[in-house]
Design a protein around this motif. Sequence first.
Motif, PDB file in Angstrom:
ATOM      1  N   ARG A 190       0.835  -1.201   0.000  1.00 52.47           N
ATOM      2  CA  ARG A 190       0.000   0.000   0.000  1.00 52.47           C
ATOM      3  C   ARG A 190       0.875   1.259   0.000  1.00 52.47           C
ATOM      4  NH1 ARG A 190      -4.279   1.947   4.573  1.00 52.47           N
ATOM      5  NH2 ARG A 190      -5.724   3.055   3.200  1.00 52.47           N
ATOM      6  N   GLY A 191       0.576   2.163  -0.910  1.00 54.29           N
ATOM      7  CA  GLY A 191       1.333   3.401  -1.000  1.00 54.29           C
ATOM      8  C   GLY A 191       2.554   3.332  -1.887  1.00 54.29           C
ATOM      9  N   THR A 192       2.882   2.144  -2.421  1.00 55.11           N
ATOM     10  CA  THR A 192       4.001   2.008  -3.348  1.00 55.11           C
ATOM     11  C   THR A 192       3.461   2.025  -4.772  1.00 55.11           C
ATOM     12  OG1 THR A 192       3.981  -0.416  -3.615  1.00 55.11           O
ATOM     13  CG2 THR A 192       5.040   0.473  -1.639  1.00 55.11           C
ATOM     14  N   LYS A 193       4.347   2.062  -5.753  1.00 57.24           N
ATOM     15  CA  LYS A 193       3.888   2.056  -7.136  1.00 57.24           C
ATOM     16  C   LYS A 193       3.344   0.688  -7.552  1.00 57.24           C
ATOM     17  CE  LYS A 193       8.269   0.967  -9.486  1.00 57.24           C
ATOM     18  NZ  LYS A 193       9.216   1.427 -10.527  1.00 57.24           N
ATOM     19  N   HIS A 194       3.526  -0.304  -6.691  1.00 61.57           N
ATOM     20  CA  HIS A 194       3.015  -1.645  -6.971  1.00 61.57           C
ATOM     21  C   HIS A 194       1.758  -1.958  -6.156  1.00 61.57           C
ATOM     22  CE1 HIS A 194       6.656  -2.539  -9.231  1.00 61.57           C
ATOM     23  NE2 HIS A 194       7.365  -2.099  -8.220  1.00 61.57           N
ATOM     24  N   GLN A 195       1.109  -0.939  -5.625  1.00 63.43           N
ATOM     25  CA  GLN A 195      -0.043  -1.166  -4.754  1.00 63.43           C
ATOM     26  C   GLN A 195      -1.157  -1.902  -5.487  1.00 63.43           C
ATOM     27  OE1 GLN A 195      -1.409   2.650  -3.434  1.00 63.43           O
ATOM     28  NE2 GLN A 195      -1.682   3.462  -5.484  1.00 63.43           N
ATOM     29  N   ARG A 196      -1.936  -2.649  -4.725  1.00 63.50           N
ATOM     30  CA  ARG A 196      -3.006  -3.481  -5.267  1.00 63.50           C
ATOM     31  C   ARG A 196      -4.351  -2.771  -5.136  1.00 63.50           C
ATOM     32  NH1 ARG A 196       0.991  -6.227  -6.791  1.00 63.50           N
ATOM     33  NH2 ARG A 196       1.136  -8.494  -6.509  1.00 63.50           N
ATOM     34  N   LYS A 197      -4.588  -1.798  -6.013  1.00 66.13           N
ATOM     35  CA  LYS A 197      -5.837  -1.034  -5.929  1.00 66.13           C
ATOM     36  C   LYS A 197      -7.055  -1.932  -6.125  1.00 66.13           C
ATOM     37  CE  LYS A 197      -3.906   3.407  -7.429  1.00 66.13           C
ATOM     38  NZ  LYS A 197      -3.961   4.492  -8.444  1.00 66.13           N
ATOM     39  N   GLY A 198      -6.902  -2.968  -6.939  1.00 68.44           N
ATOM     40  CA  GLY A 198      -8.021  -3.870  -7.199  1.00 68.44           C
ATOM     41  C   GLY A 198      -8.378  -4.757  -6.030  1.00 68.44           C
ATOM     42  N   ILE A 199      -7.599  -4.708  -4.957  1.00 66.57           N
ATOM     43  CA  ILE A 199      -7.931  -5.371  -3.694  1.00 66.57           C
ATOM     44  C   ILE A 199      -8.245  -4.324  -2.633  1.00 66.57           C
ATOM     45  CG2 ILE A 199      -7.071  -6.842  -1.831  1.00 66.57           C
ATOM     46  CD1 ILE A 199      -5.371  -8.321  -3.874  1.00 66.57           C
ATOM     47  N   GLU A 200      -7.392  -3.298  -2.548  1.00 66.34           N
ATOM     48  CA  GLU A 200      -7.540  -2.259  -1.528  1.00 66.34           C
ATOM     49  C   GLU A 200      -8.920  -1.607  -1.552  1.00 66.34           C
ATOM     50  OE1 GLU A 200      -4.592   0.773  -1.417  1.00 66.34           O
ATOM     51  OE2 GLU A 200      -2.943  -0.616  -1.742  1.00 66.34           O
ATOM     52  N   SER A 201      -9.424  -1.321  -2.752  1.00 67.47           N
ATOM     53  CA  SER A 201     -10.689  -0.595  -2.852  1.00 67.47           C
ATOM     54  C   SER A 201     -11.844  -1.372  -2.249  1.00 67.47           C
ATOM     55  CB  SER A 201     -10.988  -0.267  -4.326  1.00 67.47           C
ATOM     56  OG  SER A 201     -11.108  -1.457  -5.090  1.00 67.47           O
ATOM     57  N   PHE A 202     -11.755  -2.687  -2.194  1.00 68.51           N
ATOM     58  CA  PHE A 202     -12.826  -3.505  -1.617  1.00 68.51           C
ATOM     59  C   PHE A 202     -12.713  -3.591  -0.106  1.00 68.51           C
ATOM     60  CE2 PHE A 202     -13.035  -4.690  -5.987  1.00 68.51           C
ATOM     61  CZ  PHE A 202     -14.342  -5.078  -6.213  1.00 68.51           C
ATOM     62  N   ILE A 203     -11.598  -3.140   0.434  1.00 66.55           N
ATOM     63  CA  ILE A 203     -11.376  -3.227   1.873  1.00 66.55           C
ATOM     64  C   ILE A 203     -11.480  -1.858   2.539  1.00 66.55           C
ATOM     65  CG2 ILE A 203      -9.682  -3.812   3.651  1.00 66.55           C
ATOM     66  CD1 ILE A 203      -8.609  -5.954   1.711  1.00 66.55           C
ATOM     67  N   PHE A 204     -10.672  -0.913   2.102  1.00 69.76           N
ATOM     68  CA  PHE A 204     -10.547   0.351   2.835  1.00 69.76           C
ATOM     69  C   PHE A 204     -11.661   1.349   2.532  1.00 69.76           C
ATOM     70  CE2 PHE A 204      -6.159  -1.303   2.822  1.00 69.76           C
ATOM     71  CZ  PHE A 204      -5.945  -1.320   4.189  1.00 69.76           C
ATOM     72  N   SER A 205     -12.165   1.364   1.305  1.00 69.43           N
ATOM     73  CA  SER A 205     -13.179   2.368   0.968  1.00 69.43           C
ATOM     74  C   SER A 205     -14.446   2.205   1.786  1.00 69.43           C
ATOM     75  CB  SER A 205     -13.508   2.297  -0.528  1.00 69.43           C
ATOM     76  OG  SER A 205     -14.044   1.029  -0.866  1.00 69.43           O
ATOM     77  N   ALA A 206     -14.831   0.966   2.066  1.00 68.35           N
ATOM     78  CA  ALA A 206     -16.045   0.717   2.854  1.00 68.35           C
ATOM     79  C   ALA A 206     -15.734   0.112   4.218  1.00 68.35           C
ATOM     80  CB  ALA A 206     -16.989  -0.213   2.073  1.00 68.35           C
ATOM     81  N   LYS A 207     -14.461   0.146   4.624  1.00 67.65           N
ATOM     82  CA  LYS A 207     -14.048  -0.342   5.943  1.00 67.65           C
ATOM     83  C   LYS A 207     -14.475  -1.793   6.176  1.00 67.65           C
ATOM     84  CE  LYS A 207     -12.493   3.787   7.033  1.00 67.65           C
ATOM     85  NZ  LYS A 207     -11.042   4.067   7.120  1.00 67.65           N
TER      86      LYS A 207
END
Length: 549
Positions: A190-207
């Motif tokens: 998270r926060g690197t140029k290799h971050q996994r937005k396609g996983i992160e968005s399902f976790i952090f956006s809606a907690k």
Amino acid sequence: MSNLNAYFQRILPVVGRALFGKKLFFGDLHLTAMVVDAFARCGVSSFVLADDRKVVAGDVIARMFGNHYADQSAAAALADALQRHNSCQSGWTFTRGGQGIAAGRPDIVISGINQQLMRACAAAKVPGVFFSLLQSVSVNGIVLLVHPDLPFPELESAGWLPQEQDLHSMLDSAELSDIAAAIASAFLLRGTKHQRKGIESFIFSAKRNVIVRGTKVWPWDVNFLDSTKHGETLLAALRPVYRSSLPVELVAGRRIMLIGCGTGSLFAWQAVNYVHNMLLVDCKPFSGFNPVRQFCSTDDARRLELKPVVLGKKLARLVGGIVRCTHYDVAGMRLQQFAVGQHVITAAGLEVTEGTKEQFAMLVSWYNPDAVIVAMGRTEGENFVACKVLRHMGIRHIIPSAFPSATHYKHVVVDGSTGLCYDCVQSKTRVDAGAAPNLSSEQAEMFYGGTQPATIFETWPSSHSLMRLCIELLLPDAARSAWFWRLLHNETPVLVGGNLAQQQDGFWLYGVPKPFAMVVFGKDDIIGINEKDTCATCGRVNQVMHRIT
């Protein structure tokens, strides 16, 4: 290029060196061993291994790394196995977990569900991924996430018990490990140029801090939940139900032929636990690029023998006991056979092409497999030739492949001489005509040019789902799961899985709406210019449901 640089070369475009230097804490090693191994293949060399239980012959660690580790502690066995796999790596550090989270200060904690350890992570503000198989409830497994940016997953566990691991539950455990590893890597990247937005968005956006995975209706069903808001959904997922185990013992006497022993070696690594007889086919040796995501070590990659020979010996040693080696002359080929106990593993050096299809057919006829895994590539000179021979011989087969960027993967299941064949659906369904990922010219050259950069985080899910499909294909019709029966009956033999989920041009890439989910395509998804399409392999006339103009 040094041996260590060659080892990591195929993963650097995917994760770079972002995981190098990280310190990972692992508990419940009999559950998390596969995740430990995956991170070691991505540059992690500092581990806290908090599990002093001993390895028992036939348990998960013994099946993964060999029965010779029996009676050693799980931590010692894993430390030795990781170093043997990558002898080029120096600077390994393995410590025991007695110092606690706050004192040891790892970058992440990965373990079975342990409320005390979870609260220690929360107090120290250290991310944690905790997971468990389940028994006698609606879902196969659960993953709980502890992170400073997520609510703590308060979850009452009185109504359910962890599922004990055995041969029947190994696949569920492996696929749950895939999710745990992917999320842990997403936390660390998270926060690197290799971050996994396609996983992160399902976790952090809606907690969302809870993931439930797998039901008897569909083993790849997945739900991301917030324990503070989705209590009723969680209660429904954890409600008591009767669930029977997959009768994997019925496939022990079946015969599997594996064509392509590169990434296919991961499949063989699992399959040796379920079947006693395998034929391995390939025409190349391993290279220094292979061990990072295949079942061969850096020492194996230095051998001049062909992949099936190296892999056959390695699998025989994994099973344990005295290996007996014999030779056979079949169809102009010199085959090597390795036998240990009930296991018989045969190695054949053959490149399957239009020019060798008769030789290939003779080899198939000699071996008489119950199922064939065609894991060579996507060109007409490889998979199409093999699949055409197998279709005409009425032999069941599965063709695994990965999409460019390795974010998604595909399996085509062919039930012998019935139903849709590979030629009926390959490049002829909606998934093939949909949006593709945006790739730079450099990325396109890498992914389409044949190197296919990926980590084992991307390849394990494909291999594990392939193993599940193969077991179903090998089972007697009456013993197959209802979902697999529907798959064949509805003629939806194309399965597409996602290591992440992302939208492209307003649509979910390859039709997968959630990370770790699997969707199907079939006869109602065939595309083409004309109203009908006649298959060149099986002669079937398929109705074109989606016309291309």
